[in-house]
Motif scaffolding. Structure first.
Motif, PDB file in Angstrom:
ATOM      1  N   HIS A  10      30.096 -29.163  39.878  1.00  0.00           N
ATOM      2  CA  HIS A  10      29.802 -29.948  41.073  1.00  0.00           C
ATOM      3  C   HIS A  10      30.496 -31.301  40.961  1.00  0.00           C
ATOM      4  CE1 HIS A  10      26.892 -32.405  38.753  1.00  0.00           C
ATOM      5  NE2 HIS A  10      26.571 -31.259  38.170  1.00  0.00           N
ATOM      6  N   ALA A  11      30.721 -31.914  42.106  1.00  0.00           N
ATOM      7  CA  ALA A  11      31.337 -33.245  42.137  1.00  0.00           C
ATOM      8  C   ALA A  11      30.828 -33.983  43.359  1.00  0.00           C
ATOM      9  CB  ALA A  11      32.862 -33.133  42.191  1.00  0.00           C
ATOM     10  N   ASP A  12      30.418 -35.235  43.154  1.00  0.00           N
ATOM     11  CA  ASP A  12      29.903 -36.058  44.256  1.00  0.00           C
ATOM     12  C   ASP A  12      28.778 -35.362  45.014  1.00  0.00           C
ATOM     13  OD1 ASP A  12      31.846 -38.026  43.673  1.00  0.00           O
ATOM     14  OD2 ASP A  12      33.331 -36.942  44.863  1.00  0.00           O
ATOM     15  N   GLY A  13      27.930 -34.646  44.261  1.00  0.00           N
ATOM     16  CA  GLY A  13      26.780 -33.999  44.879  1.00  0.00           C
ATOM     17  C   GLY A  13      27.076 -32.717  45.621  1.00  0.00           C
ATOM     18  N   ARG A  16      31.167 -27.020  43.743  1.00  0.00           N
ATOM     19  CA  ARG A  16      32.551 -26.569  43.879  1.00  0.00           C
ATOM     20  C   ARG A  16      32.588 -25.068  44.185  1.00  0.00           C
ATOM     21  NH1 ARG A  16      36.535 -30.030  42.327  1.00  0.00           N
ATOM     22  NH2 ARG A  16      36.004 -31.821  41.034  1.00  0.00           N
ATOM     23  N   PRO A 188      39.380 -44.348  38.777  1.00  0.00           N
ATOM     24  CA  PRO A 188      39.287 -43.347  39.855  1.00  0.00           C
ATOM     25  C   PRO A 188      40.654 -42.749  40.166  1.00  0.00           C
ATOM     26  CG  PRO A 188      38.105 -45.344  40.444  1.00  0.00           C
ATOM     27  CD  PRO A 188      38.898 -45.674  39.215  1.00  0.00           C
ATOM     28  N   SER A 191      43.078 -39.971  45.612  1.00  0.00           N
ATOM     29  CA  SER A 191      42.991 -38.682  46.299  1.00  0.00           C
ATOM     30  C   SER A 191      44.171 -38.491  47.244  1.00  0.00           C
ATOM     31  CB  SER A 191      41.682 -38.596  47.088  1.00  0.00           C
ATOM     32  OG  SER A 191      41.657 -37.414  47.856  1.00  0.00           O
TER      33      SER A 191
END
Length: 320
Positions: A10-13, A16, A188, A191
């Motif tokens: 999972h990522a940022d809640g 995936r 970070p 993106s």
């Protein structure tokens, strides 16, 4: 049927997509149980999502260790849960971190491990995994003969299928070993707005034929029109035209998307090893004798700077 543990990425809640694929595959070989680690306040939503895709039970463990230390806290938790549950198998996404977690868990469980599976089925004595081996030239079926099978599965090996289950949450208190590398700082990642390369359903890659870093512009335009990730051959990466993180191949990332488009890539065995399990392969190359044409479903002999813009325009027109 035994309990199959699925480590949920999972990522940022957000769960995936490969984790949902694992839950789908787990239903073929037993009763899926999700393992959600270090999700914090998002754990409830992640557990609910896992339940939608077949998790009868969701083991949840939290703690600062999951964020502050590398790999080992996940190994501590997954090993502890596998032993307590008497798991029939443990499934993990076949990523860099996933394979390290799986290997360490298998060692602690004194079990065998299978990596980079592309399919799973039930068999006598445990799950049977299908793997593509020798640069994806052959497919073999394997199973673990000792202990709890630990299996890593490549993303895009199946399509996620919902199958609502109880998703009962069980909170777990983990005994951490503390023997782990610590995270001292974070930067970070910028993106691109495109999907993760190894998880993307469509990948458009450029090779030596793009001629220069600027040549990737037409590759990126096609990728963006398709909602695809961008890949690159080793030759393009070594020339400094595209980042190493986007390299597809035996020494880069292995991908298995629904559609792989190779533009200006000759098709050396090193590259083929990283994308040969793609469901549909399309190649554009000026050389009709390029090895890439030996494995494609569709091939276009032509200049990529002529073909790709036309293809991009057609995609945009049809999306409309």
């Amino acid at each position: 049927m035994g309990e199959i543990l699925v480590l949920v990425d999972h990522a940022d809640g957000v769960v995936r997509k490969p984790a949902l694929e694992l839950l789908t595959l787990a239903r073929r070989i037993g009763e899926p149980s999700a393992v959600v680690l270090g999700a914090g306040s998002a754990a409830a939503d992640i557990a609910a999502k896992a339940g939608e895709f077949g998790a009868a039970k969701v083991y949840v463990a939290d703690g600062a260790e999951f964020a502050d230390q590398l790999v080992v806290p996940k190994v501590d938790a997954l090993t502890q849960i596998a032993k307590a549950a008497g798991a029939a198998a443990v499934l993990v996404t076949s990523s860099g971190e996933g394979k390290e977690v799986a290997a360490r868990v298998a060692l602690r469980l004194e079990s065998g491990i299978i990596t980079d599976a592309v399919d799973l089925e039930a068999g006598d004595g445990g799950p049977v995994a299908t793997q593509s081996v020798f640069a994806a030239s052959f497919q073999v079926k394997s199973k673990v003969s000792h202990g709890t099978p630990v299996i890593t599965v490549k993303p895009n090996s199946t399509s996620p299928e919902a199958a609502p289950a109880a998703g009962a949450v069980e909170n777990v208190a983990v005994e951490f070993t503390g023997k782990a590398a610590k995270v001292v700082s974070r930067t970070p990642r910028v993106s691109s707005g495109r999907p993760e390369l190894t998880e993307a359903a469509i990948v458009v890659s450029g090779g030596r034929g793009v001629g220069a870093a600027e040549g990737f512009g037409v590759v990126e335009e096609l990728a963006d029109s398709l909602g695809a990730a961008v890949g690159a051959s080793r030759a393009a990466v070594d020339a400094g035209w595209y980042p190493h993180t986007n390299q597809v191949g035996q020494t880069g990332k292995q991908v298995s998307p629904q559609l792989y488009v190779a533009a200006g890539i000759s098709g050396a065995i090193q590259h083929r090893a990283g994308m040969q399990t793609s469901k549909t392969i399309v190649a554009i190359n000026k050389d009709p004798e390029a090895p890439i044409f030996e494995l494609v479903d569709y091939g276009v002999v032509g200049d990529l700077f002529t073909v790709l813009p036309q293809l991009t325009a057609e995609v945009k027109a049809r999306k409309g």
